[in-house]
Motif scaffolding. Structure first.
Motif, PDB file in Angstrom:
ATOM      1  N   GLU A 103       0.855  -1.191   0.000  1.00 52.21           N
ATOM      2  CA  GLU A 103       0.000   0.000   0.000  1.00 52.21           C
ATOM      3  C   GLU A 103       0.888   1.236   0.000  1.00 52.21           C
ATOM      4  OE1 GLU A 103      -3.622   2.094   2.546  1.00 52.21           O
ATOM      5  OE2 GLU A 103      -2.823   0.141   3.126  1.00 52.21           O
ATOM      6  N   THR A 104       0.633   2.165  -0.913  1.00 51.50           N
ATOM      7  CA  THR A 104       1.403   3.402  -1.027  1.00 51.50           C
ATOM      8  C   THR A 104       0.465   4.599  -1.077  1.00 51.50           C
ATOM      9  OG1 THR A 104       1.433   3.235  -3.448  1.00 51.50           O
ATOM     10  CG2 THR A 104       3.289   2.262  -2.269  1.00 51.50           C
ATOM     11  N   LYS A 105       0.904   5.703  -0.459  1.00 53.15           N
ATOM     12  CA  LYS A 105       0.150   6.961  -0.478  1.00 53.15           C
ATOM     13  C   LYS A 105       1.131   8.106  -0.708  1.00 53.15           C
ATOM     14  CE  LYS A 105      -3.704   5.611   2.507  1.00 53.15           C
ATOM     15  NZ  LYS A 105      -4.463   5.926   3.745  1.00 53.15           N
ATOM     16  N   ARG A 106       0.709   9.062  -1.514  1.00 60.37           N
ATOM     17  CA  ARG A 106       1.546  10.214  -1.809  1.00 60.37           C
ATOM     18  C   ARG A 106       0.666  11.443  -1.927  1.00 60.37           C
ATOM     19  NH1 ARG A 106       4.811  10.298  -7.344  1.00 60.37           N
ATOM     20  NH2 ARG A 106       2.669  10.535  -8.063  1.00 60.37           N
ATOM     21  N   SER A 107       1.076  12.556  -1.297  1.00 57.58           N
ATOM     22  CA  SER A 107       0.292  13.783  -1.322  1.00 57.58           C
ATOM     23  C   SER A 107       1.224  14.977  -1.347  1.00 57.58           C
ATOM     24  CB  SER A 107      -0.636  13.840  -0.094  1.00 57.58           C
ATOM     25  OG  SER A 107      -1.351  15.062  -0.087  1.00 57.58           O
ATOM     26  N   GLU A 145      -2.476  14.167  -5.262  1.00 59.89           N
ATOM     27  CA  GLU A 145      -2.625  13.035  -4.351  1.00 59.89           C
ATOM     28  C   GLU A 145      -2.622  11.741  -5.150  1.00 59.89           C
ATOM     29  OE1 GLU A 145      -6.067  13.423  -1.966  1.00 59.89           O
ATOM     30  OE2 GLU A 145      -5.369  15.206  -0.881  1.00 59.89           O
ATOM     31  N   ALA A 147      -2.827   7.409  -4.376  1.00 61.98           N
ATOM     32  CA  ALA A 147      -2.953   6.295  -3.430  1.00 61.98           C
ATOM     33  C   ALA A 147      -3.069   4.995  -4.218  1.00 61.98           C
ATOM     34  CB  ALA A 147      -4.163   6.483  -2.524  1.00 61.98           C
ATOM     35  N   SER A 149      -2.860   0.451  -3.837  1.00 59.69           N
ATOM     36  CA  SER A 149      -2.766  -0.726  -2.972  1.00 59.69           C
ATOM     37  C   SER A 149      -2.873  -1.973  -3.835  1.00 59.69           C
ATOM     38  CB  SER A 149      -3.874  -0.724  -1.915  1.00 59.69           C
ATOM     39  OG  SER A 149      -5.151  -0.758  -2.525  1.00 59.69           O
TER      40      SER A 149
END
Length: 246
Positions: A103-107, A145, A147, A149
């Motif tokens: 799971e990756t998130k970037r903002s 943003e 996101a 997964s």
């Protein structure tokens, strides 16, 4: 050539390619599927002898005045497969399990405001619209943003035995083996194919070898018959899945 024309040509060619198979199936309506005749694997279409880099040949060592042969496990004769045409049993054991969860998130957010003051701002205020102020001449805002997964949960298990035939002896002594097993249950045939390269030293005393010790292993387990036909999409659907871009 347009997409519609390609589609029409593909749909017209699909029945021609499957014509012989369709006629054969129609001639066997009401009959059980026929088992494949026993044939020489090396005479099958597409068979190619294995060619791999070989080490330098080694001079054989002989023991004069000795009844015991080097590498033999029996006093008079080694019962393990060693020559073309010999048979050995392959113990197929596959127990794979994989679990992956990512799971990756970037903002990112940026805000920028530019203004002009003093004498340039006084004269600039005369030419810009009344609803715009020189103290807030340029304003930019950016927001990004992302996101993502992904997960993998796979479990496979297969345990069975199949007899294989030595089809080739390589210059370094390794053996090329191939085995095929067919089992018919009602109108469905289950098929198991095993092929690869083994070392004579890995063959056990009972003339068996584990599938994990087969190099370049090719193991296939499947079936053919009425149940398999129902599970497969029709020829038209397969053609559409290949050529449609969406």
């Amino acid at each position: 050539m347009t997409v519609s024309r390609i589609l029409l040509l593909a749909l017209a060619a699909a029945p021609l390619g499957a014509c012989s198979n369709t006629l054969d199936r129609l001639s066997n309506v009401g009959d059980t599927p026929k088992l494949t005749a026993i044939k020489d694997p090396t005479a099958q279409p597409g068979y190619k002898p294995v060619s791999l880099p070989m080490p330098d040949p080694q001079v054989a060592a002989y023991a004069p005045n000795s009844l015991w042969r080097s590498g033999a496990r029996a006093f008079f004769k080694d019962q393990r497969a060693a020559r073309v045409g010999d048979i050995l049993t392959v113990k197929v054991t596959i127990g794979d399990k994989a679990e992956i969860d990512n799971e990756t998130k970037r903002s990112r957010s940026t805000t920028e405001t530019d203004s002009v003051g003093g004498v340039p701002g006084y004269y600039l205020q005369k030419v810009i619209p009344t609803e715009t102020s020189a103290s807030n001449l340029v304003a930019t805002t950016a927001k990004n943003e992302n996101a993502g997964s992904g997960s993998v949960n796979r479990s496979e298990k297969l345990e069975t035995n199949v007899a294989a035939v030595v089809t080739q002896v390589l210059p370094n002594g390794n053996l090329v083996v191939e085995g095929r097993q067919e089992i018919r249950v009602n109108f469905e045939i289950r098929e198991l194919i095993v092929a690869g390269i083994i070392r004579p030293e890995d063959i056990a005393a009972d003339n068996t070898i584990e599938s994990t010790k087969i190099a370049e292993a090719r193991i296939a387990y499947g079936g053919r018959g009425q149940i398999t036909d129902v599970q497969q999409p029709r020829y038209g659907n397969q053609v559409l899945d290949i050529i449609l871009p969406f």
